[in-house]
Every structure is written in structure tokens, then in C-alpha cells.
Design an enzyme around this catalytic site. Structure first.
Site, short mmCIF file in Angstrom:
data_model
loop_
_atom_site.label_atom_id
_atom_site.label_comp_id
_atom_site.label_asym_id
_atom_site.label_seq_id
_atom_site.Cartn_x
_atom_site.Cartn_y
_atom_site.Cartn_z
CE LYS A 1 -4.39 -1.67 1.48
NZ LYS A 1 -5.32 -1.89 2.56
CE LYS B 1 -13.20 -6.24 -0.17
NZ LYS B 1 -12.63 -7.58 -0.08
CE LYS C 1 -6.75 -13.67 -5.53
NZ LYS C 1 -6.62 -12.81 -4.43
P1 ADP Z 1 -10.68 -9.30 -2.18
O1 ADP Z 1 -9.49 -9.69 -3.04
O2 ADP Z 1 -11.95 -9.32 -2.96
O3 ADP Z 1 -10.46 -8.01 -1.40
P2 ADP Z 1 -10.22 -10.58 0.35
O4 ADP Z 1 -8.76 -10.28 0.32
O5 ADP Z 1 -11.09 -9.86 1.35
O6 ADP Z 1 -10.85 -10.45 -1.12
O7 ADP Z 1 -10.42 -12.16 0.51
C1 ADP Z 1 -10.54 -12.86 1.69
C2 ADP Z 1 -10.06 -14.28 1.44
O8 ADP Z 1 -10.84 -14.86 0.33
C3 ADP Z 1 -8.61 -14.35 0.95
O9 ADP Z 1 -7.69 -14.51 2.00
C4 ADP Z 1 -8.60 -15.57 0.06
O10 ADP Z 1 -8.35 -16.72 0.85
C5 ADP Z 1 -10.00 -15.65 -0.49
N1 ADP Z 1 -10.07 -15.16 -1.89
C6 ADP Z 1 -10.37 -13.91 -2.31
N2 ADP Z 1 -10.41 -13.83 -3.66
C7 ADP Z 1 -10.10 -15.08 -4.12
C8 ADP Z 1 -9.98 -15.67 -5.43
N3 ADP Z 1 -10.20 -14.97 -6.53
N4 ADP Z 1 -9.66 -16.97 -5.51
C9 ADP Z 1 -9.46 -17.71 -4.39
N5 ADP Z 1 -9.55 -17.22 -3.14
C10 ADP Z 1 -9.87 -15.92 -2.99
#
Ligand code: ADP
Ligand code: TRP
Length: 320
Positions: free
Chosen positions: A110, A192, A189
């Protein structure tokens, strides 16, 4: 054995969260004791609108219960309902080397992007260590991206134990199956932050529309295609039955089909796959008091354990 993990309520859960994390947490709830919490204190480092944070936290609880988290088997609670964790965080902070925290990716990335970091973001891994150590957790299932934070937790626990005598249980990370990396509607991937998500509990009509917008390549319809490398097929295979998956793979290899029909099959399969969870969600939404009761009971069990551990820590460092 105690399994513990947390998930941040920073947005509505998407397929990546479900197949990459939530489904695997639910599979682990038969461990001797599973503790799962909604990490609203961590989310506060990014969600700065009170009403939104409040709603996302409650929605996360409903979603987890609807998706199969069983409060009879696992303890579900909200992070901030256990104030002992914040105190433990301070105690750990007094021995946390700055250099260790400066090396953490979440902060480093960040900062590299020019986000002005506050102390909350910088000390995020210490709060995470407190979350884990407060409950004498043995195993912490997390995505690969969180592995470094578990290492920090082990370092902090080890140096505390070294200085003050054996106090903390050393946890181990259980890295979640990364083959479950879910692609988004643009083939990157799903995340959000990329605005490419399929949300689990989107209204089915809105979801169908989003699915129809999934990017595809422009190869001619007649050309045979390799299913495994195609993100549309990868998404389909998450929600399809074994037979549907095999038929679809054969169709790809044969060629002569349109992506429109695959998208339609995906929308149908997704609607079916999440139908039971959707019905449970509607039921829970209609009875928010039941959800509040589950969270209150979970918090009470979590507080009891955290208070016991905190007292041990306070004694070890001369606070009582
Ligand atoms: P985002 O990338 O949407 O902000 P987070 O980081 O809050 O999602 O995700 C929480 C958990 O969900 C991660 O630690 C991971 O284990 C899982 N996760 C998020 N996106 C994916 C993805 N595209 N494929 C597999 N696991 C994911
Ligand atoms: N930082 C984790 C994430 O973003 C969430 C989290 C907070 C967590 N505290 C934790 C995970 C303790 C495991 C253990 O995914």
C-alpha cells in the site's frame, strides 16, 4: 485442536471468497473446536463509513450461516465483541520490532502505491497476532497472502515466550488450497478491488446479466477449445455437477458451440448451486434476532477463552 480464522467484512462476499476460503472454513468446522470471526476492527482500516461497516458486518454473519457455518459446531463471533484482543494487541505491540512490521507486504504494497499509511495499517499484523494468540489457536487456515502475517504472529509469540517464559501456544498456518483461485468476469483473479466479482447473493437476475458480460476470446465458433485454460469453463466447473462438467469439457474439445450457451449454462448452474444457501439467507434475514443471538453466544464463549489467556499474559509480564 483449535482452528481459528477471520474474514474481513470489507464488501459482500464473492465466489472467490467462497471457493477460496469460506467453503474450506466450513469443511474444517468439525475440528475439535473451530473459532471463526468477522474482522471488523481490521476492516476499519479501510471502511470508514459507520453505517456501511455495521451493515457489512451483519451481512457477513448472515452469509456465513447461510453458506453452512453451523453455530452448534463452530463458534462464530464479531472481532470487536472481544475487547481482550485489543488489550493483548497492545501488550504484543510493546515487543514488536518496527523492522518486522515494515517488511509486511500488506503495508509495504500500500505504501508503494502511495497510500498514506496510518498506525492501524502498520500494526495490522499485531492485531492479527492478538486474534490468534488470544484463543490458544493451533491451526490458522488462511490464503497464501496471509502466510507472512502468521509468521509475524509466531515471531511475536516466540520472543514473548523467550523473554517472559512460556505463555503463548505457537500456531501453525494451514494454507488454503490455492488451486481454488477463482477468476473474475474479466479472466483476472476475482477481487473486489478489480471490480470483476460475481457476488454469491446477488439477485439471480442481476447475476445472470453479469455472467452474460463475462469476457471471452474471439476464436471462431467451429474451433475446438481447451476447457481448463478458459475462465468461463473454470467458473462453470465450480458450480456444475460432475456430469455437466464432463459434458461441457467434451463440448469445448469438439468445438462448434457459442459462448452464449456456456454462459446460460453457467447462470443456470450457479442459480441451482446457491439455491439452498439463498433460501437459508432469506430465512435468516427475516429473523435477525436469531443471528444476533448466535453472535452473542459466540462472543461470550470467545471472551471466556480470551480472558483466561489475557490473565496468563498479564501475569507473565508483571501487570497483575
Ligand atoms: P478481495 O481480493 O476481494 O479483497 P479478500 O482479500 O477480502 O478479497 O479475501 C478474503 C479471502 O478470500 C482471501 O484470503 C482468500 O483466501 C480468499 N479469496 C479472495 N479472492 C479469491 C480468489 N479470486 N480466488 C481464491 N480465493 C480468494
Ligand atoms: N487479515 C485477514 C485477511 O484479510 C483476516 C484476519 C484478521 C485473520 N485476523 C485474523 C485471519 C486472524 C486469520 C487469523 O484475510
Amino acid at each position: 485442536m483449535r482452528v481459528l480464522s477471520g474474514i474481513q467484512p470489507t464488501g459482500r462476499f464473492h465466489w472467490g471468497n467462497y471457493f477460496g476460503a469460506i467453503r474450506q472454513y466450513i469443511d474444517l468446522q468439525d475440528a475439535d473446536q473451530a473459532f471463526y470471526f468477522i474482522a471488523n476492527l481490521h476492516a476499519l482500516t479501510t471502511v470508514r463509513e459507520p453505517q456501511k461497516l455495521h451493515e457489512l458486518t451483519f451481512d457477513a454473519a448472515i452469509d456465513l450461516l447461510a453458506l453452512g457455518l453451523d453455530p452448534q459446531r463452530a463458534v462464530l463471533f464479531v472481532q470487536s465483541d472481544v475487547p481482550q484482543v485489543s488489550e493483548l494487541c497492545w501488550l504484543l505491540m510493546t515487543g514488536a520490532p518496527l523492522g518486522l512490521l515494515e517488511r509486511c507486504h500488506a503495508y509495504k504494497d500500500k505504501k508503494a502505491k502511495g497510500v498514506t499509511a496510518d498506525a492501524g495499517l502498520f500494526t495490522y499484523p499485531v492485531l492479527m497476532a492478538a486474534d490468534i494468540l488470544a484463543y490458544d489457536s493451533d491451526v490458522v487456515p488462511v490464503g497464501q497472502d496471509q502466510d507472512q502475517h502468521i509468521e509475524v504472529c509466531r515471531d511475536l509469540a516466540q520472543s514473548f515466550n523467550h523473554h517472559f517464559g512460556p505463555t503463548f501456544v505457537l500456531p501453525k498456518a494451514k494454507i488454503l488450497d490455492s488451486s481454488a483461485k477463482v477468476p473474475g468476469i474479466d479472466g483476472e483473479k476475482m477481487s473486489k478491488s478489480y471490480n470483476n466479482t460475481l457476488e454469491i447473493f446477488d439477485d439471480p437476475r442481476a447475476q445472470r446479466k453479469k455472467i452474460m458480460r463475462i469476457t471471452t476470446d474471439s476464436r471462431p465458433m467451429e474451433a475446438p477449445k481447451e476447457p481448463e485454460t478458459d475462465h468461463l469453463y473454470q467458473l462453470f466447473s465450480l458450480v456444475a455437477t460432475d456430469a455437466e462438467r464432463a459434458d461441457m469439457a467434451a463440448l469445448y474439445r469438439r468445438g462448434g458451440f457459442g459462448y452464449g450457451e456456456v454462459k446460460k449454462a453457467l447462470a443456470d448452474a450457479a442459480e441451482r448451486y446457491f439455491a439452498a444457501a439463498r433460501a437459508r439467507r432469506a430465512e435468516l434475514e427475516a429473523h435477525p434476532d436469531q443471528v444476533r443471538e448466535v453472535l452473542a453466544a459466540g462472543a461470550s464463549r470467545a471472551r471466556t477463552k480470551a480472558a483466561e489467556v489475557l490473565q496468563r499474559v498479564q501475569k507473565a509480564c508483571g501487570l497483575c
